[in-house]
Design a protein around this motif. Structure first.
Motif, PDB file in Angstrom:
ATOM      1  N   LYS A 101       0.824  -1.224   0.000  1.00 49.16           N
ATOM      2  CA  LYS A 101       0.000   0.000   0.000  1.00 49.16           C
ATOM      3  C   LYS A 101       0.852   1.266   0.000  1.00 49.16           C
ATOM      4  CE  LYS A 101      -2.027  -1.172   3.849  1.00 49.16           C
ATOM      5  NZ  LYS A 101      -1.277  -2.424   4.015  1.00 49.16           N
ATOM      6  N   SER A 102       1.874   1.291   0.868  1.00 51.65           N
ATOM      7  CA  SER A 102       2.700   2.503   0.938  1.00 51.65           C
ATOM      8  C   SER A 102       3.425   2.742  -0.370  1.00 51.65           C
ATOM      9  CB  SER A 102       3.708   2.388   2.089  1.00 51.65           C
ATOM     10  OG  SER A 102       3.035   2.234   3.307  1.00 51.65           O
ATOM     11  N   THR A 103       3.887   1.662  -0.969  1.00 54.76           N
ATOM     12  CA  THR A 103       4.579   1.780  -2.255  1.00 54.76           C
ATOM     13  C   THR A 103       3.619   2.323  -3.312  1.00 54.76           C
ATOM     14  OG1 THR A 103       5.875  -0.150  -1.620  1.00 54.76           O
ATOM     15  CG2 THR A 103       5.953   0.490  -3.933  1.00 54.76           C
ATOM     16  N   GLY A 124       2.430   7.928   9.341  1.00 56.88           N
ATOM     17  CA  GLY A 124       2.344   7.734  10.780  1.00 56.88           C
ATOM     18  C   GLY A 124       3.098   6.496  11.213  1.00 56.88           C
ATOM     19  N   GLU A 125       3.677   5.802  10.249  1.00 55.06           N
ATOM     20  CA  GLU A 125       4.306   4.518  10.558  1.00 55.06           C
ATOM     21  C   GLU A 125       5.802   4.547  10.378  1.00 55.06           C
ATOM     22  OE1 GLU A 125       2.324   1.531   8.227  1.00 55.06           O
ATOM     23  OE2 GLU A 125       0.639   1.687   9.635  1.00 55.06           O
ATOM     24  N   GLU A 126       6.256   5.376   9.452  1.00 56.34           N
ATOM     25  CA  GLU A 126       7.676   5.373   9.138  1.00 56.34           C
ATOM     26  C   GLU A 126       8.240   6.772   9.329  1.00 56.34           C
ATOM     27  OE1 GLU A 126       7.966   2.284   5.479  1.00 56.34           O
ATOM     28  OE2 GLU A 126       6.412   3.797   5.358  1.00 56.34           O
ATOM     29  N   ILE A 170      -2.796   9.773   3.992  1.00 55.39           N
ATOM     30  CA  ILE A 170      -2.616   9.480   5.411  1.00 55.39           C
ATOM     31  C   ILE A 170      -2.270   8.001   5.542  1.00 55.39           C
ATOM     32  CG2 ILE A 170      -3.738   9.436   7.677  1.00 55.39           C
ATOM     33  CD1 ILE A 170      -3.512  12.269   6.641  1.00 55.39           C
ATOM     34  N   ASP A 171      -1.037   7.704   5.907  1.00 53.11           N
ATOM     35  CA  ASP A 171      -0.558   6.312   5.938  1.00 53.11           C
ATOM     36  C   ASP A 171      -0.085   5.978   7.353  1.00 53.11           C
ATOM     37  OD1 ASP A 171       0.484   3.852   5.398  1.00 53.11           O
ATOM     38  OD2 ASP A 171       2.024   4.551   3.992  1.00 53.11           O
ATOM     39  N   SER A 172      -0.837   5.361   8.181  1.00 53.26           N
ATOM     40  CA  SER A 172      -2.156   4.801   7.982  1.00 53.26           C
ATOM     41  C   SER A 172      -3.150   5.424   8.964  1.00 53.26           C
ATOM     42  CB  SER A 172      -2.101   3.298   8.239  1.00 53.26           C
ATOM     43  OG  SER A 172      -1.807   3.083   9.613  1.00 53.26           O
ATOM     44  N   GLY A 213      -5.530   1.887   5.161  1.00 51.74           N
ATOM     45  CA  GLY A 213      -6.010   1.097   6.300  1.00 51.74           C
ATOM     46  C   GLY A 213      -5.509  -0.327   6.236  1.00 51.74           C
ATOM     47  N   HIS A 214      -4.847  -0.758   7.313  1.00 52.29           N
ATOM     48  CA  HIS A 214      -4.387  -2.154   7.346  1.00 52.29           C
ATOM     49  C   HIS A 214      -5.544  -3.076   7.664  1.00 52.29           C
ATOM     50  CE1 HIS A 214      -0.217  -1.173   7.055  1.00 52.29           C
ATOM     51  NE2 HIS A 214      -0.290  -0.365   8.082  1.00 52.29           N
ATOM     52  N   VAL A 215      -5.657  -4.135   6.917  1.00 54.68           N
ATOM     53  CA  VAL A 215      -6.601  -5.180   7.284  1.00 54.68           C
ATOM     54  C   VAL A 215      -5.962  -5.943   8.435  1.00 54.68           C
ATOM     55  CG1 VAL A 215      -7.656  -7.333   6.529  1.00 54.68           C
ATOM     56  CG2 VAL A 215      -7.565  -5.380   4.993  1.00 54.68           C
TER      57      VAL A 215
END
Ligand code: TYD
Ligand code: MG
Length: 454
Positions: A101-103, A124-126, A170-172, A213-215
Motif C-alpha cells: 500500500k505505501s509503495t 504515521g508509521e515510518e 494518510i498512511d495509515s 487502512g491495514h486489514v
C-alpha cells in the motif's frame, strides 16, 4: 429507554449489546471491545421542541459541469478510481500489512504531484528518512511531494489548513490519534474519529484525502471496514504473498463503477502496470492438464481470462477436504451438490481442491461452468482442449444460464489465441467473434458430451 450498544467489533464495526468471544456479524474472534457509552443526554429527547433552520431545497437539474478529474497517468489506477481522481473526494485503500500500500500510494502521490496537484504524504508509521529511502529506490526522489511523519491529528489539520494542498495521503489511519478522544490509537473510536475529522475537513476545504487502512487479522486494532461508510471510494489492494501480482479492486465508488480492478506487478523498483492481465494470468500455463480450465471472466469493465485448477483425489479422511483459493467455498459446495443431484456424479469420499491461478479472486457466478469443468476434468482425468475457454452460470436445477458480455469474453479469448468456447445454450452471440462456440443447455449434457460422464 433501550440500552445503547456499547460493544463494537474491531474488524467490521458491528455494534453489540454484550461482549462475546466471536463477532456474530463477521465471525472474527476476540475482536469485540467495549466503547464509551453514548451520552444519553438531551439528544435522546425529541428534537421537536426547538426550531431548526429551514433546509434549502433544490431541483435535480444542474448546470454544473461534472467534476474535473485528474489523471495520474497510471491507467490501472485511474480506471479503478473511475477515470481519475475527483477533487475533494475521500478514498480508503485497505489491504494486508506488507502487501504494498505505501509503495502504491507513494508512486500515485508522485504521479499526481507531477501533474500539478499539490500533494502531501503524511506517514504515521515510518520516519521521513525511511519514506525518502523508498522514494529513492522507486526513482521518485525528484517528485514535488511534501512529506511529514506525524500522528497527531490536530497538528495535521492545522498544517493542511495552512498549506491548502489538493491531495493528502494518510498512511495509515490506524496510527492517527485525535487528542479529544480518550481511547488508544488503533481503537475503533480513534480510527472512526480520525477518519471523520479528516474526511469532513478535507471536503470543506476541497482537498482529496486518501486513507490507508491495514486489514487486521487479530482484532487488536480496528480494521478499515469501520470507516468504509465515511468515504466516497473504497479500494482494496490484494494479492498472494508468494506471487508478484497485485490487484487493486474498487468495492465501492460514488464516482465510478465498483468491481473495477487494476492489475500491477511487483518489481524491485516498485509496482508496474499490467495492461493485459489475461496474458499475465495465463503466462505459465502448461500443456493441457486434467483439472485445468480457462475461464473467460469480466472484471469491472474489462474481460480477463484466468486459469482454474482442480484436483480431485481419494480421501483418507472420513470427512473429505474441500479447499478453495480465490473462489467462494459456498459456491463450490453448491456446484458439487448440483453435479451429484442432477448429473449423478458424486464426489463423496474424494478430496477436492480448487485454485484460481495467479492469486486472482473471482466472484462472478459466470465462473460456475468453468469450475464444474475443472472438477469434472480432474475427476475423469480428461483434459479440456488447450484452445478452449469456458463460461456460464449454473442454476440449482442443473440448467445453464447465459451471462452478460458474452461477446466481450469471446473477443478477449480470440485476442489471446483461443479458438473455441463452451457456453450456455441461450448465450447471445454476435457474428463478429471467430471462435467456435459449443452451446450447452444444461450440466447433464455438458458432462456427457465433454467428458462422457454422468
Ligand atoms: P509496502 O509498500 O511497505 O507495504 P504496506 O504499506 O502495504 O505495508 O511494501 C512491503 C514491502 O514490499 C516493502 O519492503 C517493499 C516491498 N515491495 C517491493 O520491493 N516492490 C514492490 O513493487 C512493492 C509493492 C513492494
Ligand atoms: Mg505501509
Amino acid at each position: 429507554m433501550a440500552k445503547t450498544n456499547s460493544f463494537t467489533c474491531n474488524a467490521c464495526g458491528a455494534a453489540h449489546t454484550k461482549w462475546s468471544g466471536r463477532c456474530e456479524a463477521c465471525g472474527a474472534w476476540n475482536s469485540i471491545v467495549e466503547e464509551a457509552p453514548l451520552s444519553a443526554g438531551p439528544a435522546s429527547k425529541s428534537l421537536g421542541g426547538k426550531r431548526g433552520a429551514n433546509m434549502v431545497l433544490t431541483d435535480l437539474a444542474t448546470e454544473e459541469a461534472p467534476p474535473q478529474r485528474t489523471i495520474s497517468g497510471v491507467a490501472e489506477l485511474d480506471r479503478v478510481l473511475g477515470g481519475g481522481l475527483v477533487p475533494s473526494s475521500a478514498i480508503l485503500v485497505g489491504g494486508d500489512p506488507g502487501i504494498g500500500k505505501s509503495t502504491l500510494l507513494l508512486q500515485a502521490a508522485a504521479q499526481f504531484a507531477h501533474r500539478g496537484l499539490k500533494t502531501i504524504y503524511v506517514s504515521g508509521e515510518e520516519a521521513t528518512a525511511q519514506v525518502r529511502m523508498r522514494a529513492q529506490r522507486l526513482g521518485l526522489e525528484k517528485a514535488p511531494v511534501k512529506l511529514a511523519a506525524e500522528t497527531n491529528l490536530r497538528d495535521i489539520l492545522t498544517t493542511l489548513d495552512a498549506e491548502k494542498p489538493d491531495l493528502v495521503i494518510i498512511d495509515s489511519i490506524q496510527t492517527m490519534w485525535a487528542d479529544n478522544v480518550e481511547s488508544a490509537p488503533g481503537s475503533v473510536s480513534q480510527v472512526r474519529a480520525a477518519a471523520h475529522e479528516l474526511t469532513t475537513f478535507a471536503k470543506r476545504r476541497g482537498i482529496s484525502v486518501v486513507l490507508v487502512g491495514h486489514v487486521t487479522k487479530d482484532g487488536q486494532i480496528a480494521g478499515p471496514r469501520v470507516v468504509e461508510h465515511m468515504v466516497d471510494t473504497v479500494l482494496y489492494f490484494e494479492g498472494e504473498r508468494g506471487h508478484q501480482f497485485r490487484i487493486l479492486r474498487a468495492v465501492k465508488n460514488r464516482f465510478g463503477p465498483a468491481d473495477e480492478i487494476g492489475v500491477f506487478e511487483m518489481t524491485g523498483t516498485g509496482l508496474a502496470e499490467v495492461l493485459n492481465p489475461s496474458a499475465l494470468f495465463l503466462s505459465d500455463r502448461e500443456d493441457p492438464a486434467p483439472g485445468s480450465v480457462v475461464f473467460a471472466g469480466i472484471e469491472g469493465t474489462r474481460p480477463v481470462l484466468v486459469e482454474l485448477q482442480a484436483l480431485v483425489a481419494p480421501s483418507p479422511h472420513s470427512q473429505p477436504r474441500r479447499s478453495v483459493l480465490g473462489w467462494d467455498s459456498g459456491r463450490l459446495a453448491m456446484i458439487l451438490a448440483v453435479l451429484e443431484a442432477r448429473c449423478g456424479i458424486p464426489f463423496t469420499g474424494l478430496d477436492v481442491y480448487l485454485n484460481v491461478a495467479g492469486g486472482m479472486k473471482i466472484t462472478e457466478p459466470a465462473a460456475d461452468l468453468a469450475v464444474a469443468a475443472a472438477l469434472l476434468s480432474a475427476r475423469e482425468d480428461a483434459a479440456i482442449p488447450k484452445d478452449t475457454v469456458v463460461f456460464g452460470e449454473i442454476s440449482l436445477s442443473g440448467a445453464l444460464r447465459p451471462v452478460g458480455q458474452t461477446e466481450n469474453r469471446l473477443k478477449e479469448a480470440q485476442k489471446l489465441g483461443f479458438s473455441a468456447a463452451i457456453a450456455p445454450a441461450q448465450s447471445k452471440l454476435g457474428s463478429k467473434s471467430g471462435l467456435k462456440v459449443q452451446k450447452m443447455p444444461d450440466l447433464v449434457g455438458f458432462a456427457g458430451e465433454i467428458f462422457g460422464a454422468g
